[in-house]
Motif scaffolding. Structure first.
Motif, PDB file in Angstrom:
ATOM      1  N   ALA A 188       0.890  -1.464  -0.139  1.00 15.14           N
ATOM      2  CA  ALA A 188       0.205   0.288  -0.039  1.00 15.14           C
ATOM      3  C   ALA A 188       0.657   1.685  -0.451  1.00 15.14           C
ATOM      4  CB  ALA A 188      -0.884  -0.056   1.164  1.00 15.14           C
ATOM      5  N   ALA A 189       2.261   1.658   0.543  1.00 15.85           N
ATOM      6  CA  ALA A 189       2.707   2.585   0.981  1.00 15.85           C
ATOM      7  C   ALA A 189       3.372   2.636  -0.304  1.00 15.85           C
ATOM      8  CB  ALA A 189       3.157   2.635   2.449  1.00 15.85           C
ATOM      9  N   ASN A 190       3.826   1.887  -0.958  1.00 19.64           N
ATOM     10  CA  ASN A 190       4.914   1.880  -2.318  1.00 19.64           C
ATOM     11  C   ASN A 190       4.235   2.811  -3.362  1.00 19.64           C
ATOM     12  OD1 ASN A 190       7.208   1.320  -1.246  1.00 19.64           O
ATOM     13  ND2 ASN A 190       6.182  -0.730  -0.977  1.00 19.64           N
ATOM     14  N   ILE A 191       2.921   1.744  -3.387  1.00 20.13           N
ATOM     15  CA  ILE A 191       1.997   2.363  -4.076  1.00 20.13           C
ATOM     16  C   ILE A 191       1.097   3.923  -4.408  1.00 20.13           C
ATOM     17  CG2 ILE A 191      -0.689   1.847  -5.379  1.00 20.13           C
ATOM     18  CD1 ILE A 191      -0.163  -1.609  -4.419  1.00 20.13           C
ATOM     19  N   ALA A 192       1.000   3.914  -2.598  1.00 12.21           N
ATOM     20  CA  ALA A 192       1.095   5.490  -2.665  1.00 12.21           C
ATOM     21  C   ALA A 192       1.805   6.424  -3.219  1.00 12.21           C
ATOM     22  CB  ALA A 192       0.560   5.315  -1.242  1.00 12.21           C
ATOM     23  N   ARG A 193       2.943   6.262  -2.995  1.00 19.93           N
ATOM     24  CA  ARG A 193       4.327   6.846  -3.561  1.00 19.93           C
ATOM     25  C   ARG A 193       4.322   7.144  -4.709  1.00 19.93           C
ATOM     26  NH1 ARG A 193       6.632   4.421   1.450  1.00 19.93           N
ATOM     27  NH2 ARG A 193       7.435   5.437   2.846  1.00 19.93           N
ATOM     28  N   VAL A 194       3.650   6.270  -5.972  1.00 14.65           N
ATOM     29  CA  VAL A 194       3.498   5.922  -6.758  1.00 14.65           C
ATOM     30  C   VAL A 194       2.374   6.593  -7.540  1.00 14.65           C
ATOM     31  CG1 VAL A 194       3.782   4.609  -8.716  1.00 14.65           C
ATOM     32  CG2 VAL A 194       5.249   4.158  -7.405  1.00 14.65           C
ATOM     33  N   ILE A 195       1.139   7.313  -7.253  1.00 14.72           N
ATOM     34  CA  ILE A 195       0.412   7.529  -7.492  1.00 14.72           C
ATOM     35  C   ILE A 195       0.111   8.799  -6.757  1.00 14.72           C
ATOM     36  CG2 ILE A 195      -2.152   7.319  -7.903  1.00 14.72           C
ATOM     37  CD1 ILE A 195      -2.498   4.418  -7.436  1.00 14.72           C
ATOM     38  N   VAL A 196       0.782   9.802  -7.642  1.00 16.22           N
ATOM     39  CA  VAL A 196       0.758  10.822  -7.133  1.00 16.22           C
ATOM     40  C   VAL A 196       1.260  11.730  -8.926  1.00 16.22           C
ATOM     41  CG1 VAL A 196       2.010  11.070  -5.148  1.00 16.22           C
ATOM     42  CG2 VAL A 196       3.260  11.175  -7.128  1.00 16.22           C
ATOM     43  N   GLY A 197       0.638  13.263  -8.277  1.00 18.63           N
ATOM     44  CA  GLY A 197       1.059  13.649 -10.057  1.00 18.63           C
ATOM     45  C   GLY A 197       0.144  13.508 -11.356  1.00 18.63           C
ATOM     46  N   ASP A 198       1.303  13.499 -12.410  1.00 23.54           N
ATOM     47  CA  ASP A 198       0.401  13.011 -13.518  1.00 23.54           C
ATOM     48  C   ASP A 198      -0.274  12.264 -13.039  1.00 23.54           C
ATOM     49  OD1 ASP A 198       0.881  15.306 -14.705  1.00 23.54           O
ATOM     50  OD2 ASP A 198       3.232  14.311 -15.793  1.00 23.54           O
ATOM     51  N   VAL A 199       0.427  10.783 -12.997  1.00 18.92           N
ATOM     52  CA  VAL A 199      -0.258   9.397 -12.516  1.00 18.92           C
ATOM     53  C   VAL A 199      -1.389   9.285 -11.642  1.00 18.92           C
ATOM     54  CG1 VAL A 199      -0.203   7.099 -11.761  1.00 18.92           C
ATOM     55  CG2 VAL A 199       2.202   9.100 -11.718  1.00 18.92           C
ATOM     56  N   ILE A 200      -2.027  10.370 -11.129  1.00 21.08           N
ATOM     57  CA  ILE A 200      -3.550  10.329 -11.037  1.00 21.08           C
ATOM     58  C   ILE A 200      -4.528  10.294 -11.669  1.00 21.08           C
ATOM     59  CG2 ILE A 200      -5.129  11.779  -9.684  1.00 21.08           C
ATOM     60  CD1 ILE A 200      -2.982  12.626  -7.711  1.00 21.08           C
ATOM     61  N   GLY A 201      -3.904  11.139 -13.361  1.00 27.01           N
ATOM     62  CA  GLY A 201      -4.774  11.565 -14.016  1.00 27.01           C
ATOM     63  C   GLY A 201      -4.468   9.800 -15.167  1.00 27.01           C
ATOM     64  N   ASP A 202      -3.576   9.106 -15.569  1.00 25.66           N
ATOM     65  CA  ASP A 202      -3.497   7.617 -16.020  1.00 25.66           C
ATOM     66  C   ASP A 202      -4.791   7.414 -15.269  1.00 25.66           C
ATOM     67  OD1 ASP A 202      -1.684   9.002 -17.297  1.00 25.66           O
ATOM     68  OD2 ASP A 202       0.008   8.161 -16.101  1.00 25.66           O
ATOM     69  N   VAL A 203      -4.424   6.889 -13.715  1.00 25.13           N
ATOM     70  CA  VAL A 203      -5.593   5.912 -13.388  1.00 25.13           C
ATOM     71  C   VAL A 203      -6.979   6.318 -13.682  1.00 25.13           C
ATOM     72  CG1 VAL A 203      -6.491   5.620 -10.342  1.00 25.13           C
ATOM     73  CG2 VAL A 203      -3.672   5.884 -11.052  1.00 25.13           C
ATOM     74  N   ALA A 204      -6.717   7.639 -13.329  1.00 23.19           N
ATOM     75  CA  ALA A 204      -8.537   8.171 -13.466  1.00 23.19           C
ATOM     76  C   ALA A 204      -9.492   7.431 -15.231  1.00 23.19           C
ATOM     77  CB  ALA A 204      -8.700   9.781 -12.936  1.00 23.19           C
ATOM     78  N   ARG A 205      -7.725   7.813 -15.581  1.00 15.78           N
ATOM     79  CA  ARG A 205      -8.344   7.077 -17.262  1.00 15.78           C
ATOM     80  C   ARG A 205      -9.508   6.366 -17.380  1.00 15.78           C
ATOM     81  NH1 ARG A 205      -5.282  11.555 -19.416  1.00 15.78           N
ATOM     82  NH2 ARG A 205      -3.098   9.723 -19.047  1.00 15.78           N
ATOM     83  N   GLU A 206      -8.147   4.809 -16.475  1.00 25.61           N
ATOM     84  CA  GLU A 206      -8.264   3.789 -16.326  1.00 25.61           C
ATOM     85  C   GLU A 206      -9.582   3.270 -15.817  1.00 25.61           C
ATOM     86  OE1 GLU A 206      -6.456   0.896 -18.341  1.00 25.61           O
ATOM     87  OE2 GLU A 206      -5.897   2.433 -19.213  1.00 25.61           O
ATOM     88  N   VAL A 207      -9.816   4.142 -14.781  1.00 29.24           N
ATOM     89  CA  VAL A 207     -10.893   3.441 -13.710  1.00 29.24           C
ATOM     90  C   VAL A 207     -12.266   3.948 -14.394  1.00 29.24           C
ATOM     91  CG1 VAL A 207     -12.027   3.956 -11.549  1.00 29.24           C
ATOM     92  CG2 VAL A 207      -9.610   3.801 -11.495  1.00 29.24           C
ATOM     93  N   ASN A 208     -11.901   4.999 -15.108  1.00 24.94           N
ATOM     94  CA  ASN A 208     -13.239   5.321 -15.731  1.00 24.94           C
ATOM     95  C   ASN A 208     -14.168   4.039 -17.484  1.00 24.94           C
ATOM     96  OD1 ASN A 208     -13.667   8.451 -14.737  1.00 24.94           O
ATOM     97  ND2 ASN A 208     -12.543   9.251 -15.910  1.00 24.94           N
ATOM     98  N   ARG A 209     -12.537   3.853 -18.056  1.00 26.72           N
ATOM     99  CA  ARG A 209     -12.320   3.430 -18.922  1.00 26.72           C
ATOM    100  C   ARG A 209     -13.369   2.033 -18.204  1.00 26.72           C
ATOM    101  NH1 ARG A 209      -9.619  -0.933 -20.532  1.00 26.72           N
ATOM    102  NH2 ARG A 209      -7.698  -1.086 -19.012  1.00 26.72           N
ATOM    103  N   LEU A 210     -12.927   1.403 -17.256  1.00 22.82           N
ATOM    104  CA  LEU A 210     -13.527  -0.081 -16.286  1.00 22.82           C
ATOM    105  C   LEU A 210     -14.808  -0.239 -16.636  1.00 22.82           C
ATOM    106  CD1 LEU A 210      -9.449  -1.150 -15.060  1.00 22.82           C
ATOM    107  CD2 LEU A 210     -11.292  -1.802 -16.657  1.00 22.82           C
ATOM    108  N   ALA A 211     -14.927   1.447 -15.568  1.00 27.86           N
ATOM    109  CA  ALA A 211     -16.319   0.780 -15.121  1.00 27.86           C
ATOM    110  C   ALA A 211     -17.674   1.044 -15.552  1.00 27.86           C
ATOM    111  CB  ALA A 211     -16.423   2.188 -13.845  1.00 27.86           C
ATOM    112  N   GLY A 212     -17.717   1.405 -16.581  1.00 27.00           N
ATOM    113  CA  GLY A 212     -18.598   0.613 -17.562  1.00 27.00           C
ATOM    114  C   GLY A 212     -19.591   1.797 -17.258  1.00 27.00           C
TER     115      GLY A 212
END
Length: 282
Positions: A188-212
């Motif tokens: 968890a802590a290592n993932i949290a250190r990665v999901i910052v900055g521009d990566v947040i936008g990448d995560v959001a795009r994947e979530v929006n795509r998968l949510a159906g």
């Protein structure tokens, strides 16, 4: 290095005590070694949730009826009522945003898909007013590939038994693939250190795509280690309600709470000695 008060232990009680004493003008040091219980936190704070195996709806009313031998009765209902009203504002001052009321417990969604009563819960975590009236509609439970401290199937089973329809999805990103090179890094802590900055936008795009066609998205609470700004940004970018469910330890929400309280204590002028041990008292 002379202090009015030295507190042994830098967990929730030690930090809150240190903050209040520092606010009162005392020179305070906190000595801490190892992990506090906040590292294993559910993201919620309890006041009085169960008695005799039954859930408690109104904690202050239940506390007032406890026998004289109970620790809460020894403190006194008037004092407890005063203390609990001061907690939420103090947390907010430190940067810990919560919802909930001492007048009535709400229910938090646990990592195994059941609901338990809670007094205060970090704002972005999944909670409901009552477990028999879930407002989420169709739910997409989205995980990160290779993250094993989150159990989507357990959560889905619990929600489906409550009458909701669930879909299970997962994804990865190049930044997360780096963590998967070692089984000890996808935590968890290592993932949290990665999901910052521009990566947040990448995560959001994947979530929006998968949510159906889902009405609500649930994800593991592994974002926002140092403050809740990454969480707020992700929730703004996801195009439907997004809530987080606590994971098995380590707890990002708990660590965030400890970091925020420690930062606030030091800002007020307190001294936090991490890694030291108390060997004697003079």
């Amino acid at each position: 290095m002379k202090y009015d008060i030295v507190i042994i232990g830098g967990g929730l009680s030690g930090l809150v005590s240190g903050i209040l004493l520092t606010k009162a003008g005392r020179k305070v040091a906190i000595v801490s070694s190892g992990h506090s219980a906040l590292h294993f936190s559910s993201g919620s704070f309890g006041l009085f949730g169960q008695r005799d195996g039954n859930f408690v709806e109104h904690p202050l009313e239940a506390i007032a009826k406890l026998p004289a031998s109970h620790p809460y009765s020894k403190v006194g209902i008037d004092a407890i009522t005063d203390y609990v009203k001061r907690v939420k504002p103090l947390f907010a001052e430190a940067g810990i945003n919560t919802h909930g009321s001492e007048e009535r417990n709400h229910y938090r969604l646990t990592p195994i898909g059941v609901f338990k009563p809670a007094w205060l819960t970090i704002d972005d975590y999944a909670t409901v007013g009552k477990p028999d009236n879930l407002p989420w509609g169709k739910v997409a439970i989205i995980n990160f590939n290779g993250y094993i401290d989150f159990y989507p199937s357990f959560i889905a089973k619990g929600l489906e038994e409550a009458g909701l329809s669930c879909s299970l999805k997962s994804f990865t990103l190049p930044e997360l693939e780096t963590l998967r090179k070692s089984s000890t890094e996808m935590r968890a802590a290592n993932i949290a250190r990665v999901i910052v900055g521009d990566v947040i936008g990448d995560v959001a795009r994947e979530v929006n795509r998968l949510a159906g066609d889902a009405d609500t998205v649930l994800m593991p609470a592994v974002i926002g280690l140092f403050d809740d700004e990454p969480v707020k940004l992700l929730r703004e970018k996801v195009d439907r309600p997004l809530y987080f469910v606590s994971t098995q330890p380590m707890s990002v929400g708990g660590m965030r709470s400890q970091i925020c309280l420690r930062r606030y204590f030091k800002k007020l002028g307190g001294t936090y000695l991490l890694g030291d041990s108390v060997t004697n008292a003079a």
